[in-house]
Design a protein around this motif. Structure first.
Motif, PDB file in Angstrom:
ATOM      1  N   GLY A   1       0.738  -1.267   0.053  1.00 36.21           N
ATOM      2  CA  GLY A   1      -0.095   0.117   0.186  1.00 36.21           C
ATOM      3  C   GLY A   1       0.948   1.206  -0.123  1.00 36.21           C
ATOM      4  O   GLY A   1       1.835   1.477  -0.809  1.00 36.21           O
ATOM      5  N   GLU A   2       0.554   1.961   0.939  1.00 34.70           N
ATOM      6  CA  GLU A   2       1.413   3.410   1.117  1.00 34.70           C
ATOM      7  C   GLU A   2       2.235   3.349   2.084  1.00 34.70           C
ATOM      8  O   GLU A   2       3.080   4.241   2.616  1.00 34.70           O
ATOM      9  CB  GLU A   2       0.540   4.402   1.310  1.00 34.70           C
ATOM     10  CG  GLU A   2      -0.593   4.849   0.280  1.00 34.70           C
ATOM     11  CD  GLU A   2       0.203   5.100  -0.927  1.00 34.70           C
ATOM     12  OE1 GLU A   2       1.216   5.730  -1.138  1.00 34.70           O
ATOM     13  OE2 GLU A   2      -0.130   4.596  -2.139  1.00 34.70           O
TER      14      GLU A   2
ATOM     15  N   ALA B   1       7.156  -0.309   0.588  1.00 33.52           N
ATOM     16  CA  ALA B   1       6.400  -0.207  -0.752  1.00 33.52           C
ATOM     17  C   ALA B   1       7.059   1.010  -1.429  1.00 33.52           C
ATOM     18  O   ALA B   1       7.273   0.702  -2.814  1.00 33.52           O
ATOM     19  CB  ALA B   1       4.970  -0.458  -0.855  1.00 33.52           C
ATOM     20  N   LYS B   2       6.845   2.066  -1.113  1.00 37.89           N
ATOM     21  CA  LYS B   2       7.467   3.109  -1.540  1.00 37.89           C
ATOM     22  C   LYS B   2       8.872   3.061  -1.956  1.00 37.89           C
ATOM     23  O   LYS B   2       9.439   3.382  -2.794  1.00 37.89           O
ATOM     24  CB  LYS B   2       7.232   4.534  -0.729  1.00 37.89           C
ATOM     25  CG  LYS B   2       5.761   4.805  -0.603  1.00 37.89           C
ATOM     26  CD  LYS B   2       5.509   6.154   0.305  1.00 37.89           C
ATOM     27  CE  LYS B   2       3.927   6.461   0.324  1.00 37.89           C
ATOM     28  NZ  LYS B   2       3.612   7.678   1.278  1.00 37.89           N
ATOM     29  N   LEU B   3       9.667   2.549  -1.047  1.00 34.36           N
ATOM     30  CA  LEU B   3      11.044   2.567  -1.279  1.00 34.36           C
ATOM     31  C   LEU B   3      11.239   1.389  -2.457  1.00 34.36           C
ATOM     32  O   LEU B   3      12.272   1.634  -3.180  1.00 34.36           O
ATOM     33  CB  LEU B   3      11.995   1.752   0.146  1.00 34.36           C
ATOM     34  CG  LEU B   3      13.290   1.486   0.013  1.00 34.36           C
ATOM     35  CD1 LEU B   3      14.265   2.740  -0.107  1.00 34.36           C
ATOM     36  CD2 LEU B   3      13.867   0.776   1.387  1.00 34.36           C
TER      37      LEU B   3
ATOM     38  N   GLU C   1      13.427   2.571  -5.888  1.00 33.02           N
ATOM     39  CA  GLU C   1      14.637   1.870  -6.208  1.00 33.02           C
ATOM     40  C   GLU C   1      14.384   1.292  -7.611  1.00 33.02           C
ATOM     41  O   GLU C   1      15.277   0.940  -8.307  1.00 33.02           O
ATOM     42  CB  GLU C   1      14.958   1.124  -5.054  1.00 33.02           C
ATOM     43  CG  GLU C   1      15.464   1.759  -3.776  1.00 33.02           C
ATOM     44  CD  GLU C   1      16.171   0.566  -2.812  1.00 33.02           C
ATOM     45  OE1 GLU C   1      15.844  -0.530  -3.266  1.00 33.02           O
ATOM     46  OE2 GLU C   1      16.631   1.161  -2.038  1.00 33.02           O
ATOM     47  N   HIS C   2      13.215   0.634  -7.741  1.00 30.99           N
ATOM     48  CA  HIS C   2      12.992  -0.345  -8.867  1.00 30.99           C
ATOM     49  C   HIS C   2      11.860   0.046 -10.136  1.00 30.99           C
ATOM     50  O   HIS C   2      11.868  -0.536 -10.828  1.00 30.99           O
ATOM     51  CB  HIS C   2      12.928  -1.536  -8.411  1.00 30.99           C
ATOM     52  CG  HIS C   2      13.628  -2.118  -7.102  1.00 30.99           C
ATOM     53  ND1 HIS C   2      15.251  -2.322  -7.468  1.00 30.99           N
ATOM     54  CD2 HIS C   2      13.605  -2.306  -5.845  1.00 30.99           C
ATOM     55  CE1 HIS C   2      15.701  -2.660  -6.407  1.00 30.99           C
ATOM     56  NE2 HIS C   2      14.815  -2.838  -5.490  1.00 30.99           N
ATOM     57  N   GLY C   3      11.040   0.878  -9.412  1.00 26.05           N
ATOM     58  CA  GLY C   3       9.806   1.227 -10.118  1.00 26.05           C
ATOM     59  C   GLY C   3       9.870   1.923 -11.529  1.00 26.05           C
ATOM     60  O   GLY C   3      11.291   2.115 -11.820  1.00 26.05           O
TER      61      GLY C   3
ATOM     62  N   PRO D   1      16.671  -4.649   4.898  1.00 31.14           N
ATOM     63  CA  PRO D   1      16.955  -5.862   3.970  1.00 31.14           C
ATOM     64  C   PRO D   1      16.098  -6.876   4.341  1.00 31.14           C
ATOM     65  O   PRO D   1      15.855  -7.305   5.641  1.00 31.14           O
ATOM     66  CB  PRO D   1      18.399  -6.297   3.839  1.00 31.14           C
ATOM     67  CG  PRO D   1      18.690  -5.733   5.257  1.00 31.14           C
ATOM     68  CD  PRO D   1      17.863  -4.418   5.570  1.00 31.14           C
ATOM     69  N   VAL D   2      15.395  -7.866   3.433  1.00 32.64           N
ATOM     70  CA  VAL D   2      14.738  -8.836   3.562  1.00 32.64           C
ATOM     71  C   VAL D   2      15.326 -10.226   3.895  1.00 32.64           C
ATOM     72  O   VAL D   2      14.701 -11.122   4.500  1.00 32.64           O
ATOM     73  CB  VAL D   2      13.430  -9.035   2.627  1.00 32.64           C
ATOM     74  CG1 VAL D   2      13.901  -9.471   1.353  1.00 32.64           C
ATOM     75  CG2 VAL D   2      12.382  -9.761   2.934  1.00 32.64           C
ATOM     76  N   ASN D   3      16.383 -10.184   3.636  1.00 31.83           N
ATOM     77  CA  ASN D   3      17.198 -11.444   3.629  1.00 31.83           C
ATOM     78  C   ASN D   3      18.423 -11.216   4.609  1.00 31.83           C
ATOM     79  O   ASN D   3      19.097 -10.233   4.863  1.00 31.83           O
ATOM     80  CB  ASN D   3      17.714 -11.827   2.320  1.00 31.83           C
ATOM     81  CG  ASN D   3      18.378 -10.994   1.692  1.00 31.83           C
ATOM     82  OD1 ASN D   3      19.250 -10.204   1.981  1.00 31.83           O
ATOM     83  ND2 ASN D   3      18.192 -10.786   0.010  1.00 31.83           N
TER      84      ASN D   3
END
Length: 521
Positions: free
Chosen positions: A362-363, A367-369, A373-375, A395-397
């Protein structure tokens, strides 16, 4: 672990009024039993009585020989095995329906297909269901690189097979084996993988994370949603289920991953453990959750392993499950991270192509990050935290220990765990954190810090919160939860970021029994 019989668990009545949570429906107060009722006079809570369907199936003889023993790479550090490889025409199939097996052999050679159902089977891990062939194999063409770097095979089927009516739901491996080739090296092997589903009422519906298997699949040579020249996190690459699964490209070098996606490395230990204990479990693919109908017949829905890629319809379905009173167990990490819309193949077969459409969140700042970075991405999903109780973070990992912070909670009944006690290495390869602060009744049961490559610390959290009808949503917050349930044949312990799970742990087993006991009672 075989816990003893316990007294019946009692719980307080759930408050009738439920609080509304944005984007995820209503949640109510969680009916917890009193402290006296939580404690068993006879010891830990045990698994329920064995289900006849699962018990009878697993009483049948297991196979001594079902793993891959001879796999030949196309090159050093290659991802495919051209001597024999294949794919199935469907991710999942009902008994009585047919499925096609598409196989290529290089050089042309005769081959057979041995179909195994994975399960417990007195510890052997699989049962031989039938053998097909031999067939006359031939070399089928590598597909051209299509738009958005997609590789779609249009191989002739070796055979079309109708699933017998008496085959139970489960994850099935077709082991492809050539006859001896002319080079003198002998036979070669590979897998194809498919799910047999059913429509009966069942206690547990275990969702396989096959969207994620395909997103990471690099067959034939570096073609996945992560390998586009523009970068590895954008919406630029499509992937098709009409191609073989190559060797899993991360974490470890396990030849058992040829053709089997991520099933044997990240998900099979849970199925093996559930069937060992006789739980009434049925199986489905991600594509079977585009509507909630199948899962509404079940008491508990489990997300397993590395469950990263969800079509938005999956998200909507699981919200409906929770609001209808189905218990949700996210025994997974990095789940509900990317919107991955399905579309049909060029031949019209449904749900055979996916891509990374955009972030969930969502907001929320994460998600904004991702978009910064990639959108830009063409799709955006709601905040997954209001479904799962925690979110994907950056980081997610990484890796770390799973640390108990709320030992009085009923999930720890019979474990003897104390505050600050750690289950070593259980956090990884990816995890969840940052729980929403406005979900009524949400509790953090474990939390700590993960390290990415030994540095880059990030907070993770494991949570549980009440649903509106006395049900609950639990999030283990790690891909590796099932690694501490069982270590079946064909499975290797993974590692990453200077951390690894340690294998079967009676505390993880007891927590999982406690969750299922509550979910199914």
């Amino acid at each position: 672990m075989d816990p003893q019989e316990s007294n019946d668990i009692h719980r307080r009545r759930v408050l009738k009024d439920v609080a509304s949570v944005s984007l995820a429906g209503a949640v109510g107060a969680f009916g917890r039993p009193t402290q006296a009722a939580e404690k068993s006079a006879n010891g830990p809570i045990k698994a329920p009585d064995r289900n006849p369907l699962i018990a009878d199936e697993n009483a049948k003889p297991g196979a001594r020989d079902w793993q891959l023993t001879r796999v030949r790479l196309d090159k050093t550090r290659g991802l495919r095995s051209p001597p024999i490889e294949g794919y199935c025409s469907k991710q999942s199939v009902l008994a009585g329906e047919s499925i096609d097996f598409h196989v290529s052999t290089t050089p042309a050679s005769r081959f057979k297909i041995e179909i195994f159902r994975t399960g417990y089977y007195a510890g052997r891990g699989a049962r031989l269901m039938t053998t097909l062939g031999p067939f006359d194999g031939h070399t089928q063409p590598l597909p051209d690189v299509g738009e958005k770097r997609i590789r779609i095979c249009d191989w002739d089927p070796a055979t079309s097979f109708t699933i017998p009516d008496d085959w139970p739901s489960g994850v099935y491996l077709g082991r492809l084996t050539t006859e001896s080739d002319t080079s003198g090296f002998g036979y070669w092997q590979n897998y194809v993988v498919f799910i047999v589903r059913d429509e009966r009422p069942a206690d547990i519906l275990l969702q396989c994370s096959d969207n994620t298997w395909q997103a990471y699949n690099q067959w034939p040579d570096g073609y996945s949603v992560y390998t586009h020249p523009q970068g590895n996190q954008g919406p630029w690459a499509d992937v098709s289920f009409d191609r073989p699964y190559g060797k899993y490209p991360q974490i470890f070098e396990n030849p058992q991953t040829f053709g089997s996606g991520e099933w044997l490395c990240f998900e099979f230990p849970l199925a093996y453990w559930l069937e060992k204990h006789g739980y009434d479990v049925s199986y489905c693919s991600n594509s079977d959750m585009l509507t909630p109908d199948r899962a509404l017949k079940c008491k508990a829905f489990i997300s397993n392993g590395h469950d990263e890629y969800w079509d938005i319809r999956q998200y909507e379905s699981v919200v409906k499950l929770r609001d209808a009173g189905v218990n949700l167990l996210f025994l997974s990490g990095n789940s509900v991270c990317w919107v991955s819309p399905f579309r049909s193949s060029e031949s019209g077969a449904p749900n055979r192509i996916i891509f990374r459409g955009g972030p969930y969140g969502g907001e929320h700042r994460w998600a904004k990050l991702r978009e910064q970075e990639h959108g830009p991405f063409p799709h955006r999903g709601p905040d997954e935290g209001y479904l799962m109780g925690v979110r994907n973070v950056e980081p997610v990992n990484g890796g770390g220990d799973w640390v108990c912070t709320n030992p009085q909670h009923w999930i720890f009944d019979g474990t003897g765990m104390k505050e600050g006690e750690a289950i070593p290495g259980l956090i990884g390869w990816e995890y969840h954190g940052d729980p929403p602060e406005d979900i009524p009744g949400l509790e953090i049961v474990a939390q700590g810090t993960a390290l990415q490559s030994g540095v880059n610390p990030q907070k993770w959290a494991s949570t549980i919160y009440p649903g509106p009808k006395g049900n609950f949503v639990f999030n283990a917050s790690t891909i590796w939860w099932c690694q501490d349930l069982a270590s079946p044949p064909g499975h290797w312990l993974p590692w990453s970021h200077w951390s690894r799970p340690h294998g079967p742990d009676e505390r993880v087993q007891q927590i999982t029994h406690n969750l299922l006991k509550r979910a199914l009672s």
